[in-house]
Write an enzyme that holds these catalytic residues in place. Structure first.
Site, PDB file in Angstrom:
ATOM      1  N   GLU A 137      34.879  48.066  32.705  1.00  0.00           N
ATOM      2  CA  GLU A 137      33.987  48.080  33.857  1.00  0.00           C
ATOM      3  C   GLU A 137      34.226  49.349  34.669  1.00  0.00           C
ATOM      4  O   GLU A 137      35.364  49.700  34.946  1.00  0.00           O
ATOM      5  CB  GLU A 137      34.210  46.864  34.750  1.00  0.00           C
ATOM      6  N   GLU A 306      39.366  36.323  39.827  1.00  0.00           N
ATOM      7  CA  GLU A 306      38.995  36.698  38.458  1.00  0.00           C
ATOM      8  C   GLU A 306      38.521  35.496  37.646  1.00  0.00           C
ATOM      9  O   GLU A 306      37.627  35.633  36.800  1.00  0.00           O
ATOM     10  CB  GLU A 306      40.185  37.372  37.759  1.00  0.00           C
ATOM     11  N   GLU A 328      30.949  40.372  43.049  1.00  0.00           N
ATOM     12  CA  GLU A 328      32.172  40.568  43.811  1.00  0.00           C
ATOM     13  C   GLU A 328      32.178  39.832  45.141  1.00  0.00           C
ATOM     14  O   GLU A 328      33.215  39.310  45.552  1.00  0.00           O
ATOM     15  CB  GLU A 328      32.422  42.065  44.019  1.00  0.00           C
TER      16      GLU A 328
END
Length: 882
Positions: A137, A306, A328
């Site tokens: 990412e 996560e 996020e």
């Protein structure tokens, strides 16, 4: 000079269905070989196939059309666009096609793509060894295999790793076969679900692990460096409780057969949510007896973050990086929900206010901020928006939305969203639609005002008593950090509001949908106070949370509140008489401070007077907010000739709480008492309490000479105080501890204080060490940050970066870490001259990854300069009168 081409996303005339990739890493030559078969669909007949590729050498490429023909490709690259083009002599017909590619690549040292990470085995502690790791990412899968490296172009993956037989090989899925071939072994993994390329992962190295199954039978492992398996136990306990929590909350099962969490020695970010193989920095996953509570709390939050991505981000993925905040912001919000469920004693929602909410508001008040949804074109622009707006503001408005529509509707909407878009991609509007259907409220209409325009409002509250009722006039305008609203006059938000009174935490609820409105709050006596928020904490009313422990979800609305004098005076009385809950005490202080910074209604002296009423405060989080404000004022006054007067004032604030918490733990301590002790001692030491400095030095000396080890929760405190008041001897002693340190957590503790010294020579030595091979590149920003503690350190850091720019820029090659270093080095100056100097330097030395950070820092510098000019005479006069 040739103009740079406008970015274009990959053509979709050919799209992948499955990648079968075989990789053979060479951990001595730092290279790897790759064999790739891509089963694809030709949507539109074409003679060229365009994929992403970077730092890869293609040996051969061909296309096979089942039952028709096979032909070799002519290969060409575009380094600027990071693409490879396969040209064929005959057009590929619509339908199925298989691409075959042989290639080689580099195991780089840039902490991105397929890279190498140095470690040491306990059996040979002096011998450098290397593991192979991935970090894809946002757009670095292309460094490991030619692919369609865009989040919306999903496919399945069959991974095979050919590695030395004594090493562990891991990927997203479980291994289904392992065959030895001489000194090597070929490990084959099960086919993955349909997923984006940035979530692909493979790791090769030496590891130990601990494992456990959750209540649903999912096998969870935490992989650690050899000999440190037990240090993975805490993260494992968090993970096996978190996965069932998310499954129940979303009412959607985790679709993979296993979940691995793994600690990596060299890792740029804190962690990465690769599906089924989540990677972490060592200090964000490993916990031992010397780990302080702050780190354990952080480990729990990062694990929760996560693992939330396994659903929100992995199962359903943003369509493009413009919608990064969806991933996020949501994960940041729900990590608190999760950890609050697992560890209610941490009071995570109260801590949310200082760790996330405040962290968002400060940059979001700048004119150089950006909307949550910021248009992203080239992938090179993505790195800049992995910031407090995407994470912290995103989380804050999700929290506001959740409170507004209620938990039941929120969960139903989340289930609908995840079910509808599983294995697919979505946009922000898709989430709003699902939540709107579940709640019956105009979610899209309201929330659109929070995501597509930057900033947030300040609500001005004026009141008028009419009999037994209170008439409130509520108006909104954009809150601007520099006080200049020019250009933002038309900004307007749909603001969910709850009004609380002395007798009711929910006296009135409405949505402010215009610039100004008037509302009537009934049954309020003339002497009663009012508070404006969404759900507001109240000492006489307890709110039941999802799990029926007491919680007061106050300060949920993402806005500042400017109370008129008549309203504020009543709140002030309530504050003095202890009638307000801790989140409201925090809110009053934070809003008053923010308004004073801007010069709205109050000045800094008013705030310093207000802070004196917090001297008997007992809440860790309220003190954290107070200390932030005291620290901000101290930083500015560090550039004046009366800083010592302010230090004396600051010490007076901590006198009562300092006596209460002391140095040593008590049986009655809650987790937050432990955090409060560390924080208060640190402040007393920094502001020059000689009894605290002497005790810190004594404990440091006992620790250094093996007489008594410093308690885990006080190590950072002691190291910081002795460094701040230290000399060359102290510096040498800290370096000795650094040489002996075995854990990354201990090393980072020391890195954090090396720049605290007041010696130019020692600060320069620290920076030379920080940028040397002795310090992992991921930790270099920590050393840089330590230099901001003193005025002299800021100047030394800036001059060091300018002098060594070519080296720093080359080492980090425009990546995420470079942006962090630049952001740190351009922080906390206070003159127009310095802002201009910084702008001119980066005009001559462009740094795209830090462009937004530089702009924001220069704006902040000018705001600080304005504050010094406006308030310093008043502050000096008041402090001199004490």
């Amino acid at each position: 000079m040739e103009e740079k081409k406008a970015f274009q996303r990959l053509p979709k005339d050919v799209v992948p269905k499955n990648y079968a990739v075989e990789l053979t890493p060479d951990l001595k030559a730092f290279t790897f070989g790759g064999k790739l078969r891509i089963d694809a669909e030709v949507v539109t007949s074409t003679s060229r196939v365009v994929l992403n590729s970077s730092e890869i050498t293609i040996i051969s490429a061909s296309a096979e059309v089942p039952g028709a023909f096979s032909q070799n490709a002519t290969v060409s690259f575009s380094a600027e666009e990071e693409t490879v083009i396969f040209e064929f002599s005959s057009a590929l017909p619509k339908g199925e096609v298989t691409l075959h590619v042989h290639y080689t690549g580099i195991l780089n040292d840039q902490l991105k793509g397929f890279y190498r990470s140095k470690y040491f085995h306990p059996s040979h502690p002096e011998e450098e060894r290397y593991m192979a790791v991935t970090q894809f990412e946002s757009t670095d899968a292309r460094k490991a295999l030619p692919c369609w490296d865009e989040p919306a172009i999903k496919a399945t993956f069959d991974v095979t790793l050919v590695v030395p037989r004594h090493l562990t090989a891991l990927s997203n899925m479980n291994a289904v076969d392992s065959k030895e071939e001489g000194e090597l072994k070929r490990v084959t993994f099960a086919r993955s679900p349909i997923m984006s390329t940035y979530l692909l992962a493979f790791i090769v190295g030496e590891f130990d692990y601990v494992e456990e199954k959750d209540v649903n039978g999912l096998l969870v492992r935490v992989y650690t460096p050899v000999g440190k398996a037990e240090q993975g136990r805490f993260a494992l306990e968090v993970a096996v409780k978190t996965m069932p929590f998310y499954k129940d909350y979303f009412n959607v099962s985790y679709p993979l057969p296993k979940l691995d969490l793994i600690a990596i020695a060299d890792f740029a970010a804190g962690a990465m949510e690769n599906w089924g193989l989540v990677t972490y920095r060592e200090r964000v996953l490993l916990v031992d007896k010397n780990t302080p509570l702050t780190t354990k709390q952080y480990v729990a939050l990062v694990v929760g973050h996560e693992l939330a991505h396994q659903w929100f981000g992995n199962l359903v993925t943003m369509e493009w990086w413009t919608h990064l905040w969806l991933n996020e912001g949501f994960a940041t919000w729900i990590e608190y929900l999760c950890v609050d469920r697992l560890f209610p004693e941490y009071q995570m929602w109260t801590q949310f206010l200082t760790k996330e909410y405040a962290s968002a508001m400060n940059p979001d008040a700048l004119a150089s901020s950006h909307p949550i949804e910021v248009p992203v074109n080239a992938p090179s622009e993505v790195e800049e928006i992995f910031d407090a707006i995407s994470y912290c503001k995103g989380a804050s408005i999700i929290r506001m939305l959740h409170s507004w529509i209620g938990d039941d509707a929120f969960r139903r909407g989340m289930n609908q969203y995840l079910t509808k878009f599983q294995y697919k991609n979505a946009r922000t509007e898709d989430l709003w639609e699902a939540l709107e259907k579940a709640s019956g409220k105009p979610v899209g209409h309201v929330m659109g005002t929070w995501t597509v325009q930057m900033g947030f409002p300040v609500l001005t509250i004026e009141d008028k008593q009419e009999g037994s009722n209170r008439v409130l006039t509520v108006s909104q305008e954009k809150f601007c950090a520099d006080g200049n609203i020019a250009g933002f006059e038309s900004a307007q938000w749909m603001v969910p509001i709850t009004v609380a009174t002395r007798n009711s935490s929910n006296a009135l609820t409405f949505v402010l949908d215009k610039k100004t409105t008037s509302v009537v709050v009934e049954n309020v006596s003339p002497e009663d106070w009012i508070l404006v928020g969404i759900w507001v904490s109240h000492p006489f009313v307890t709110h039941s949370s999802l799990w029926d422990h007491q919680a007061n979800p106050g300060r949920v609305g993402y806005f500042r509140v400017n109370y008129s004098s008549s309203v504020f005076e009543k709140l002030f009385v309530a504050l003095k008489e202890g009638q307000l809950g801790e989140r409201d005490r925090l809110s009053i202080q934070e809003d008053a401070s923010a308004l004073a910074h801007v010069g709205i209604g109050r000045n800094t002296v008013d705030v310093l007077k207000l802070l004196k009423f917090y001297m008997n405060e007992t809440s860790f989080t309220v003190w954290e907010s107070v200390i932030t404000e005291v620290g901000h004022t101290s930083f500015l006054l560090g550039y004046t000739d009366f800083h010592d007067l302010f230090k004396k004032y600051a010490l007076s604030l901590f006198e009562s709480v300092g006596a209460k918490v002391g140095w040593d733990p008590k049986e009655s301590d809650s987790p937050l008492d432990v955090l409060l002790r560390s924080m208060v001692l640190q402040q007393r030491g920094f502001y020059g309490d000689q009894s605290v400095v002497a005790e810190a030095r004594k404990r440091f000396d006992d620790h250094l000479h093996g007489r008594k080890e410093i308690a885990a929760d006080l190590k950072s405190v002691v190291y910081g105080i002795v460094a701040y008041h230290g000399d060359e001897t102290t510096y040498t002693q800290l370096l000795e501890l650094l040489d002996k340190a075995e854990s990354s957590d201990e090393k980072v503790r020391i890195y954090r204080v090396l720049g605290y010294m007041k010696s130019q020579e020692l600060i320069t030595k620290s920076l030379e060490l920080g940028f040397s091979s002795k310090v992992r590149s991921q930790d270099t920003p920590v050393v840089c940050m330590s230099c901001l503690k003193n005025v002299i350190g800021r100047d030394i850091l800036w001059e060091f970066m300018k002098k060594n720019w070519a080296m720093i820029n080359n080492n980090y090659k425009g990546g995420f870490m470079l942006g962090r270093i630049v952001g740190i080095a351009t922080s906390y100056f206070v003159t127009e001259e310095k802002a201009t100097e910084i702008e001119q330097f980066f005009k001559a030395n462009p740094c795209p990854v830090a462009e937004r950070a530089v702009k924001q820092n220069c704006e902040s510098i000018r705001i600080y300069a304005k504050w010094l000019k406006r308030d310093v005479p008043l502050v000096k006069e008041w402090l001199s009168s004490l």
